[in-house]
Design a protein around this motif. Sequence first.
Motif, PDB file in Angstrom:
ATOM      1  N   LEU A  24       0.829  -1.224  -0.138  1.00 41.16           N
ATOM      2  CA  LEU A  24      -0.015  -0.178  -0.127  1.00 41.16           C
ATOM      3  C   LEU A  24       0.887   1.327   0.122  1.00 41.16           C
ATOM      4  O   LEU A  24       0.441   2.294  -0.835  1.00 41.16           O
ATOM      5  CB  LEU A  24      -1.070  -0.170   1.108  1.00 41.16           C
ATOM      6  CG  LEU A  24      -1.951  -1.129   1.320  1.00 41.16           C
ATOM      7  CD1 LEU A  24      -2.782  -1.037   2.407  1.00 41.16           C
ATOM      8  CD2 LEU A  24      -2.981  -0.739   0.014  1.00 41.16           C
ATOM      9  N   GLY A  25       2.104   1.192   0.824  1.00 42.78           N
ATOM     10  CA  GLY A  25       2.886   2.324   0.787  1.00 42.78           C
ATOM     11  C   GLY A  25       3.585   2.528  -0.508  1.00 42.78           C
ATOM     12  O   GLY A  25       3.602   3.914  -0.967  1.00 42.78           O
ATOM     13  N   SER A  26       3.941   1.537  -1.368  1.00 38.89           N
ATOM     14  CA  SER A  26       4.628   1.721  -2.376  1.00 38.89           C
ATOM     15  C   SER A  26       3.400   2.059  -3.567  1.00 38.89           C
ATOM     16  O   SER A  26       4.206   2.997  -4.252  1.00 38.89           O
ATOM     17  CB  SER A  26       5.194   0.306  -2.863  1.00 38.89           C
ATOM     18  OG  SER A  26       3.981  -0.581  -3.248  1.00 38.89           O
ATOM     19  N   GLY A  81      10.018  10.233 -12.091  1.00 38.90           N
ATOM     20  CA  GLY A  81       9.366   9.284 -12.873  1.00 38.90           C
ATOM     21  C   GLY A  81      10.071   7.904 -12.744  1.00 38.90           C
ATOM     22  O   GLY A  81       9.360   6.871 -12.725  1.00 38.90           O
ATOM     23  N   LYS A  82      11.298   7.771 -12.775  1.00 39.31           N
ATOM     24  CA  LYS A  82      11.970   6.719 -12.328  1.00 39.31           C
ATOM     25  C   LYS A  82      12.032   6.120 -11.012  1.00 39.31           C
ATOM     26  O   LYS A  82      11.492   4.812 -10.791  1.00 39.31           O
ATOM     27  CB  LYS A  82      13.813   7.016 -12.614  1.00 39.31           C
ATOM     28  CG  LYS A  82      14.089   7.184 -14.049  1.00 39.31           C
ATOM     29  CD  LYS A  82      15.700   7.594 -14.097  1.00 39.31           C
ATOM     30  CE  LYS A  82      15.842   7.923 -15.628  1.00 39.31           C
ATOM     31  NZ  LYS A  82      17.419   8.352 -15.704  1.00 39.31           N
ATOM     32  N   LEU A  87       9.677   2.071  -7.580  1.00 39.66           N
ATOM     33  CA  LEU A  87       8.880   1.866  -6.254  1.00 39.66           C
ATOM     34  C   LEU A  87       7.727   0.884  -6.576  1.00 39.66           C
ATOM     35  O   LEU A  87       7.347  -0.097  -5.834  1.00 39.66           O
ATOM     36  CB  LEU A  87       8.520   3.085  -5.447  1.00 39.66           C
ATOM     37  CG  LEU A  87       7.943   3.108  -4.238  1.00 39.66           C
ATOM     38  CD1 LEU A  87       8.776   2.422  -3.424  1.00 39.66           C
ATOM     39  CD2 LEU A  87       7.571   4.329  -3.823  1.00 39.66           C
ATOM     40  N   LEU A  88       6.868   1.030  -7.508  1.00 41.65           N
ATOM     41  CA  LEU A  88       5.807   0.262  -7.990  1.00 41.65           C
ATOM     42  C   LEU A  88       6.316  -1.072  -8.145  1.00 41.65           C
ATOM     43  O   LEU A  88       5.704  -1.945  -7.614  1.00 41.65           O
ATOM     44  CB  LEU A  88       4.885   0.951  -9.008  1.00 41.65           C
ATOM     45  CG  LEU A  88       3.707   0.317  -9.415  1.00 41.65           C
ATOM     46  CD1 LEU A  88       2.704   0.224  -8.051  1.00 41.65           C
ATOM     47  CD2 LEU A  88       2.985   0.765 -10.626  1.00 41.65           C
ATOM     48  N   SER A  89       7.314  -1.087  -8.971  1.00 40.08           N
ATOM     49  CA  SER A  89       7.818  -2.347  -9.351  1.00 40.08           C
ATOM     50  C   SER A  89       8.249  -2.924  -8.145  1.00 40.08           C
ATOM     51  O   SER A  89       8.034  -4.386  -7.944  1.00 40.08           O
ATOM     52  CB  SER A  89       8.842  -2.483 -10.145  1.00 40.08           C
ATOM     53  OG  SER A  89       8.597  -1.720 -11.636  1.00 40.08           O
ATOM     54  N   ALA A  90       8.889  -2.460  -7.153  1.00 37.48           N
ATOM     55  CA  ALA A  90       9.297  -3.106  -5.801  1.00 37.48           C
ATOM     56  C   ALA A  90       8.079  -3.312  -4.942  1.00 37.48           C
ATOM     57  O   ALA A  90       7.960  -4.251  -4.384  1.00 37.48           O
ATOM     58  CB  ALA A  90      10.200  -2.189  -5.081  1.00 37.48           C
ATOM     59  N   ALA A 124      11.227  -5.775 -14.024  1.00 35.89           N
ATOM     60  CA  ALA A 124      10.305  -4.494 -14.213  1.00 35.89           C
ATOM     61  C   ALA A 124      11.224  -3.458 -13.433  1.00 35.89           C
ATOM     62  O   ALA A 124      11.231  -2.048 -13.922  1.00 35.89           O
ATOM     63  CB  ALA A 124       9.011  -4.482 -13.516  1.00 35.89           C
ATOM     64  N   ILE A 125      11.906  -3.868 -12.470  1.00 35.57           N
ATOM     65  CA  ILE A 125      12.745  -2.467 -11.752  1.00 35.57           C
ATOM     66  C   ILE A 125      13.844  -1.924 -12.661  1.00 35.57           C
ATOM     67  O   ILE A 125      14.115  -0.703 -12.495  1.00 35.57           O
ATOM     68  CB  ILE A 125      13.514  -3.117 -10.407  1.00 35.57           C
ATOM     69  CG1 ILE A 125      12.344  -3.502  -9.472  1.00 35.57           C
ATOM     70  CG2 ILE A 125      14.546  -2.147  -9.734  1.00 35.57           C
ATOM     71  CD1 ILE A 125      12.817  -4.264  -8.166  1.00 35.57           C
TER      72      ILE A 125
END
Length: 230
Positions: A24-26, A81-82, A87-90, A124-125
Amino acid sequence: MARPVAEDSPAPPPGVRAAALFVLGSVVLSLSLMAAAMALYPGGTWLDRASPGHDFFRNFFCDLTADRALNGQTNPGAWFGKAGMILLSAGTLPFWFLVTRLFPERPRLALAVRGFGLASALAAIAVPLAPSQRYGLLHALLIFVAGVPGLFAGGLATFGLLATKHASRLPARLAGLTAGLAALDGALYAAHVASGVEITSALLPALQKLAALALVAWMAGTAALAGLRD
């Protein structure tokens, strides 16, 4: 044998709750960073390099990660953006483990989902670190390396969720929506790469955004249901 997560299930273990909070935090931080990158993007799309600012349905996410925008100006939000994409991939790393808590009666299927999901998340990262404008085919290769196992993970997870007598059908619907949109976008992107020509339609970036929104909703819903609900 463990029971499917349901409304009368005991509170999840602390590690599982921590994983859900991380997901949720990511999601929240990633959306915030991407919003900042969009606000700072100078302009330009593959369809119109002179267009001002960011166009949600005509710009790709990777446009936000390039040091120079498509209109030729320096992109001050590139690192936002990066960071947002990384972060979303993580966040998908623990997400794939949380998903399988919703169909614990299928351990082999869960193992496959976790394996494909982990491979997809790690690849994805690297994607935002190789923007298409600078790295070309490497960028496309990384997308396929991340996308193919991700599609397998999503498809298998959808099957597992649909085959389980679950208290809520929402996770299965979100999983199917995400996998379907991602598969369609991936097929069109593969055809585009094979053609060797620049983007000629807004369909590709629009599908990318819709698939991402579905994934974010699926991640948040899964984290709440599998990792936080008592």
